[in-house]
Design an enzyme around this catalytic site. Structure first.
Site, mmCIF file in Angstrom:
data_model
loop_
_atom_site.group_PDB
_atom_site.id
_atom_site.type_symbol
_atom_site.label_atom_id
_atom_site.label_comp_id
_atom_site.label_asym_id
_atom_site.label_seq_id
_atom_site.Cartn_x
_atom_site.Cartn_y
_atom_site.Cartn_z
ATOM 1 C CG HIS A 1 61.404 63.744 27.809
ATOM 2 N ND1 HIS A 1 62.247 63.979 28.865
ATOM 3 C CD2 HIS A 1 61.850 64.543 26.801
ATOM 4 C CE1 HIS A 1 63.174 64.869 28.512
ATOM 5 N NE2 HIS A 1 62.942 65.220 27.254
ATOM 6 C CG LEU A 2 60.375 62.416 34.491
ATOM 7 C CD1 LEU A 2 58.928 62.416 34.944
ATOM 8 C CD2 LEU A 2 61.127 61.269 35.116
#
Length: 87
Positions: free
Chosen positions: A15-16
């Site tokens: 994810h980010l």
């Protein structure tokens, strides 16, 4: 050109936050760094490219490094991924 397969260990995948850490690590090298996942090629120096690959925990990617510091880049990225990319 050097390459190595590595399994993503992060419980939530790339994810980010871990994608940003991966890109930051990749940008320290001059080598062209990509990874292969399910037949697609992603640029390891682009957060959007990494996020767009939708890599989950337990998925295997193949890192590919080409350039003057390719060996060092591959070793650093494999180590970062195996250490969980900050998670």
């Amino acid at each position: 050109m050097v390459s190595q397969k590595v399994t993503i260990k992060n419980p939530t995948g790339l994810h980010l936050r871990p994608a940003g850490i991966l890109c930051k690590e990749a940008m320290q090298f001059k080598a062209h760094i990509t990874f292969l996942y399910r037949g697609n090629i992603a640029n390891a120096k682009s957060v959007l490219s990494v996020l767009g690959a939708c890599i989950k925990s337990g998925d295997e990617i193949e890192l590919v490094c080409e350039g003057e510091d390719e060996t060092e880049a591959l070793a650093a990225l494999v180590t970062a991924i195996e250490n969980g990319l900050g998670e």
